[in-house]
Scaffold this active site. Structure first.
Site, short mmCIF file in Angstrom:
data_model
loop_
_atom_site.label_atom_id
_atom_site.label_comp_id
_atom_site.label_asym_id
_atom_site.label_seq_id
_atom_site.Cartn_x
_atom_site.Cartn_y
_atom_site.Cartn_z
N GLU A 143 0.86 -1.24 0.08
CA GLU A 143 -0.11 0.20 0.18
C GLU A 143 0.79 1.17 -0.02
OE1 GLU A 143 -4.01 2.05 2.11
OE2 GLU A 143 -2.75 0.64 3.31
N GLY A 276 3.35 2.22 10.77
CA GLY A 276 3.16 1.55 12.09
C GLY A 276 2.71 0.16 11.87
N ALA A 277 1.90 -0.08 10.91
CA ALA A 277 1.28 -1.37 10.61
C ALA A 277 0.48 -1.55 9.56
CB ALA A 277 0.24 -1.96 11.92
N MET A 278 0.44 -2.86 8.67
CA MET A 278 -0.26 -2.57 7.57
C MET A 278 -1.32 -3.77 7.50
SD MET A 278 -0.88 -1.74 4.28
CE MET A 278 -1.83 -2.50 3.41
N ASN A 280 -2.64 -5.94 5.33
CA ASN A 280 -2.77 -7.04 4.36
C ASN A 280 -3.74 -7.99 4.89
OD1 ASN A 280 -0.32 -6.01 3.05
ND2 ASN A 280 0.68 -6.52 5.10
N HIS A 312 -7.18 -1.59 15.05
CA HIS A 312 -7.12 -0.44 13.75
C HIS A 312 -7.01 -1.58 12.51
CE1 HIS A 312 -6.06 2.98 11.39
NE2 HIS A 312 -5.71 2.34 10.80
N GLU A 313 -6.17 -2.30 12.59
CA GLU A 313 -5.74 -2.97 11.54
C GLU A 313 -6.77 -4.22 11.17
OE1 GLU A 313 -3.69 -1.80 9.60
OE2 GLU A 313 -2.66 -0.62 11.11
N HIS A 316 -9.74 -2.74 9.35
CA HIS A 316 -9.41 -2.77 8.04
C HIS A 316 -9.96 -4.12 7.26
CE1 HIS A 316 -7.83 1.16 7.45
NE2 HIS A 316 -6.57 0.65 7.94
N GLU A 335 -9.00 4.95 6.24
CA GLU A 335 -8.24 5.12 7.37
C GLU A 335 -9.18 5.83 8.65
OE1 GLU A 335 -5.79 3.77 8.00
OE2 GLU A 335 -4.94 3.19 5.94
N1 BES Z 1 -3.01 1.25 5.93
C1 BES Z 1 -2.33 1.67 7.03
C2 BES Z 1 -0.79 1.50 6.73
C3 BES Z 1 -0.36 2.56 5.69
C4 BES Z 1 0.17 3.82 6.11
C5 BES Z 1 0.22 1.98 4.34
C6 BES Z 1 0.73 4.58 5.23
C7 BES Z 1 0.76 2.98 3.31
C8 BES Z 1 1.20 4.52 3.99
C9 BES Z 1 -2.33 1.12 8.25
O1 BES Z 1 -3.96 0.51 8.45
C10 BES Z 1 -2.30 2.24 9.38
O2 BES Z 1 -3.12 2.82 9.40
N2 BES Z 1 -1.26 2.38 9.97
C11 BES Z 1 -0.71 3.15 10.94
C12 BES Z 1 -0.99 2.74 12.24
C13 BES Z 1 -2.28 3.02 12.73
C14 BES Z 1 -2.84 2.10 13.82
C15 BES Z 1 -2.50 4.34 13.20
C16 BES Z 1 0.46 3.70 10.72
O3 BES Z 1 1.02 3.32 9.89
O4 BES Z 1 0.87 4.90 11.06
ZN ZN Z 2 -5.15 2.03 8.81
#
Ligand code: BES
Ligand code: ZN
Length: 867
Positions: A143, A276-278, A280, A312-313, A316, A335
């Site tokens: 992503e 922070g996390a993804m 998938n 959060h993940e 999704h 998001e």
């Molecule tokens: N989908 C995002 C990950 C992401 C962030 C992919 C930016 C590509 C670009 C994931 O669900 C997400 O929101 N991650 C957060 C952590 C979240 C718990 C706030 C992050 O990466 O900051």
């Molecule tokens: Zn997210």
């Protein structure tokens, strides 16, 4: 010749860069064979496609891939590619065929190779340590637009297909992908693992991971298998997240009234990870600090973080994976929703954590900040090309998105809102949706016209400030206009639909009305007419600021002293007051005086918010004669509460009290309180002897105080914690604390260390983050960043959001027009396409800092002098 389809979205808007509409994928069958010695991989891909118009060429996305072979088959015909052409700008490859391809179904077979890169995008390598030796694992991060780095594909969220992933890897390694293993064949010391076909899904959610891991495993009540993978020997640290995930999956299944559709979900900690996390589908990847908890050494703040990130993940898996936004302009649907519903799940799981006041403190407050700039953007934002997507993973998509959802849920009622969500998910599952589809489902569930209500909140930038005056006991006059950090007045064409609410003393009555004009008069019910004070935006459910008349504002101090208002409303009064003073609606000295009414305050969330806001004020006065007087003000403000919470946890105390203790001790220790500094030094010495003697919740505070008030010796001690700690969490505490040093030479050492092998690239933003909130270090950090900018750009690639975050933290705390100018000039000479918005936001923020300081400095000084 078919070109990239440029769709004009609306008359006045620019073009979207999309693949031509001629070909769509139905299914992919992909085999990947990594080579961990050469850092390359080989792949084959067989894509079943449907051709909609006669054509002689097919365009797919591909970046840094070399296509070796390509054939197109339909039944027994086979077409040979005559030529192919890579287009770097569009990130595509065009396959030209000798014969015309007519409408119908085909199988496109490709073989290709690529680099197992170290940029944390696409299919990349992540470094880890095993028995003192460095090793590499293979990980994906697709992503928003990097699946095209791992295999040629139709890399747009609407072009959903099913996928069979096969990994050709050494038998000594574990291979994971979205789905469970279907079958696997061993040949000598390699294995070919084939995973079950995925449901129909978007490319950006595909994932695979190859390496050495241990795991813990459990099942949800509904029978879904959940596993947490960690470095070898550390699986115990996955237990907390595992337990959270099981409960949260069951919670969502009930809440959405729709089961999790896969057999399993794996969660895995990755050492080099940019986000922070993804999310998938079925294989969620995390930074270590967002997944691993050690019962003995993790702080409560870390547990809160892990529980929230997991929630959060997992959100999704429904919002995003099952129903996907049609295009990136609706990223907020993913998001914003995951942010809101993630908090809902945490609140369900851990009532005692007070999730919603913390939500207002963290999310609503940062969204209000960013959206008070002219350079902000609407929630629904046009995204034309892939380089623009990364930048919108920002406080607007996440925090304003989530706050507007919270406002809407409060407005419609939680039950109606949930019905609407259920309808939306059922209707669009395995498909794509746009914002208007959500409004449609919510309108159906509520019988209300949501489109009109939400229009300005999501389609336009900004939010209103509500100016309120009591013109008679039972009458309020209210007006609305856009709130800007600079205090300027902008003419709005249309008014916001603002859900107003009013409460007062001695009553539980909440009066509600939707303000849909620029001005209105509210007639209050009898019990509110009797109130001595009135509070608007009850529960801080609305995404707006409230500016009270002087009379209403002074009356509120009564409400603060008696503490009859709920936590979130007390927090809201302070938070609004600081923002209003920045914009010039109230003088800063009046806010400092209001804050003195919080001396009796006991709630953690209120104190964090006040602390963060006062920090912003202090940042302005670092080179001003008021600096020391402000420190005295801080020490006096925090003394009573410090006295109350002490250093030692009480038996069975409320969990948030432990967080409060750390906030209060930090505030005092970083503002020169001699007694606190002495105790901190003492605790630190004991910690060095016996780490278990210092509870995890106090470690950040103690490390920071010791470094801020110490010299090389203390710096070196904390640095060795960074080098030697086993938990990454502890290392990060130490790293951030090092940024508190006020000794220029040590600042320089820290910067060098940050750019060296010692600090993982994914953690460098924390170095810049803590240095930039430190007055002595800020100019040095910015200078260093400028000098090393080409290297940073090289390392963090173009279009990565980590670069944006670093630019943001390094620049936004300056407070002069000259600095704003300097930042502008620097980025004119070093154009950074992927951070254009970020740079504009920072410059505007610096200008507003400068104006704020200029406007009130004399009053602040006088106020502090006379106290
Ligand atoms: N989908 C995002 C990950 C992401 C962030 C992919 C930016 C590509 C670009 C994931 O669900 C997400 O929101 N991650 C957060 C952590 C979240 C718990 C706030 C992050 O990466 O900051
Ligand atoms: Zn997210």
């Amino acid at each position: 010749m078919a070109e990239l389809r440029k769709i004009q979205v609306a008359d006045t808007q620019p073009f979207r860069q999309l693949l031509p509409n001629l070909v769509k994928p139905i299914s992919y069958d992909i085999t990947i064979k990594p080579d961990f010695d050469q850092f390359t991989f080989l792949g084959t891909s067989s894509i079943e496609i449907k051709v909609f118009e006669n054509t002689q060429e097919i365009i797919l996305h591909a970046v840094d891939l070399e296509i070796l072979e390509c054939t197109l088959k339909s039944g027994k015909d086979s077409f040979d590619k005559s030529r192919l052409n890579y287009n770097k700008d569009d990130e595509t490859v065009t396959l030209y065929f000798k014969e015309k391809i007519t409408v119908g179904k085909y199988q496109l077979d490709l073989s290709f190779n690529g680099q197992l890169n170290d940029k944390m995008v696409g299919f990349y390598r992540s470094k880890y340590e095993k028995n003192g030796e460095y090793k590499f694992c293979g990980v994906t991060q697709f992503e928003p637009t990097d699946a095209r780095r791992a295999f040629p594909c139709f890399d747009e969220p609407s072009l959903k297909a099913t996928f069979v992933i096969r990994l050709d890897i050494p038998v000594s390694l574990i291979g994971l992908s979205n789905m469970p293993v279907d079958f696997s064949e061993t040949r000598g010391d390699t294995q070919l693992i084939t995973y079950k076909p995925t449901p129909i899904m978007s490319t950006y959610l595909i994932a695979f991971v190859i390496g050495e891991y241990d795991f813990v495993e459990s099942k949800t009540e509904r029978g879904v298998t959940v596993r947490v993978f960690t470095e070898v020997g550390k699986s115990k640290k996955g237990k907390f997240a595992l337990a959270c995930a099981c409960k949260i999956l069951d919670f969502y299944t009930d809440y959405f009234d729709l089961g999790y559709p896969l057999e399993k979900v794996d969660m895995i900690a990755i050492s080099d990870f940019s986000a922070g996390a993804m999310e998938n589908w079925g294989l969620i990847t995390y930074r270590e600090t967002a997944l691993l908890i050690d019962e003995a050494t993790s702080s409560l703040a870390s547990k809160q973080r892990v529980a929230y990130v997991v929630a959060h993940e997992l959100a999704h898996q429904w919002f995003g994976n099952l129903v996907t936004m049609a295009w990136w302009n609706d990223l907020w649907l993913n998001e914003g929703f995951a942010t809101w519903v993630g908090n809902l799940a945490v609140d369900f799981l851990y009532k005692e954590w007070d999730a919603w006041p913390q939500f207002v403190q963290e999310y609503t407050s940062s969204a209000l900040q960013l959206d008070s700039l002219r350079s902000s953007h609407p929630i629904e934002v046009e995204v034309r090309r892939s380089s623009e997507v990364n930048e919108i993973f920002d406080a607007i998509s996440y925090c304003k998105g989530a706050s507007v959802i919270r406002m809407l849920a409060a407005h419609l009622g939680m039950d109606v809102f949930r019905e609407g969500l259920r309808g939306y998910l059922k209707k669009h599952q395995y498909g794509n949706a746009a914002t208007k589809d959500l409004w449609c489902s919510l309108s159906e569930a509520s019988n209300k016209d949501i489109v009109e209500f939400t229009y300005k909140w999501t389609k336009e930038t900004g939010y209103p400030v509500i100016m309120v005056t009591r013109t008679a006991k039972d009458t309020l006059s209210v007006t609305q206009k856009r709130f800007l950090a600079t205090g300027e007045a902008l003419k709005e064409e249309k008014a916001w639909q603002v859900p107003l609410s009013v409460t007062g003393d001695g009553t539980n009555t909440v009066f509600r009305k939707v303000l849909s004009t620029f001005e209105d008069t509210l007639r209050l019910p009898e019990d509110l007419a009797k109130s001595t004070w009135l509070k608007l935006n009850v529960g801080f459910n609305g995404f707006y600021r409230v500016k009270y008349s002087d009379e209403l504002f002074s009356a509120l101090s009564d409400a603060l002293i008696t503490q009859v208002l709920p936590t979130v409303d007390r927090l809201g009064i302070a938070n609004d007051a600081f923002a209003l003073s920045r914009a010039g609606y109230i003088r800063t000295d009046k806010v400092l005086s209001l804050i003195e009414y919080f001396k009796e305050e006991k709630e953690y969330t209120v104190w964090v918010d006040i602390t963060e806001n006062l920090r912003q004020v202090q940042v302005l006065y670092e080179e001003h004669e008021a600096k020391e007087k402000l420190q005295t003000y801080m020490r006096q403000l925090y003394s009573p509460i410090a006295h109350e919470v002490g250093w030692e946890p009480e038996e069975n105390e409320h969990p948030l009290r432990s967080l409060l203790r750390s906030v209060v001790i930090s505030a005092l220790g970083l503002n020169g309180d001699a007694a606190i500094i002495d105790v901190a030094r003492d605790r630190f010495a004991k910690y060095l002897e016996d780490p278990a003697s210092l509870i995890p919740d106090l470690r950040s505070a103690v490390f920071s105080i010791v470094v801020a008030n110490g010299g090389k010796h203390e710096f070196d001690s904390v640095r060795s914690i960074f080098y030697n700690a086993d938990m990454h969490e502890e290392r990060m505490r130490a790293l951030s604390a090092l940024g508190r040093t006020e000794i220029p030479q040590l600042v320089d050492e820290l910067l060098k260390m940050g750019h060296s092998e010692a600090v993982r690239p994914s953690d460098l933003c924390y170095v810049y983050g803590s240095l930039s909130s430190n007055g002595v270090a800020r100019p040095l950090a910015w200078k260093y960043m400028k000098e090393h900018f080409p290297a940073l750009k090289q390392q963090f690639g173009n279009g990565q959001f980590l670069l944006c975050r670093m630019i943001e933290v390094a620049t936004k705390n300056f407070a002069s027009k000259e600095k704003a100018q300097e930042i502008r000039e620097f980025f004119t000479v070093h154009p950074t396409e992927s951070a254009l918005r970020t740079i504009e936001n920072s410059i505007e923020r610096v200008m507003s800092n400068a104006a704020w300081l200029e406007r009130d400095r004399q009053h602040v000084f006088e106020y502090l002098r006379k106290r």
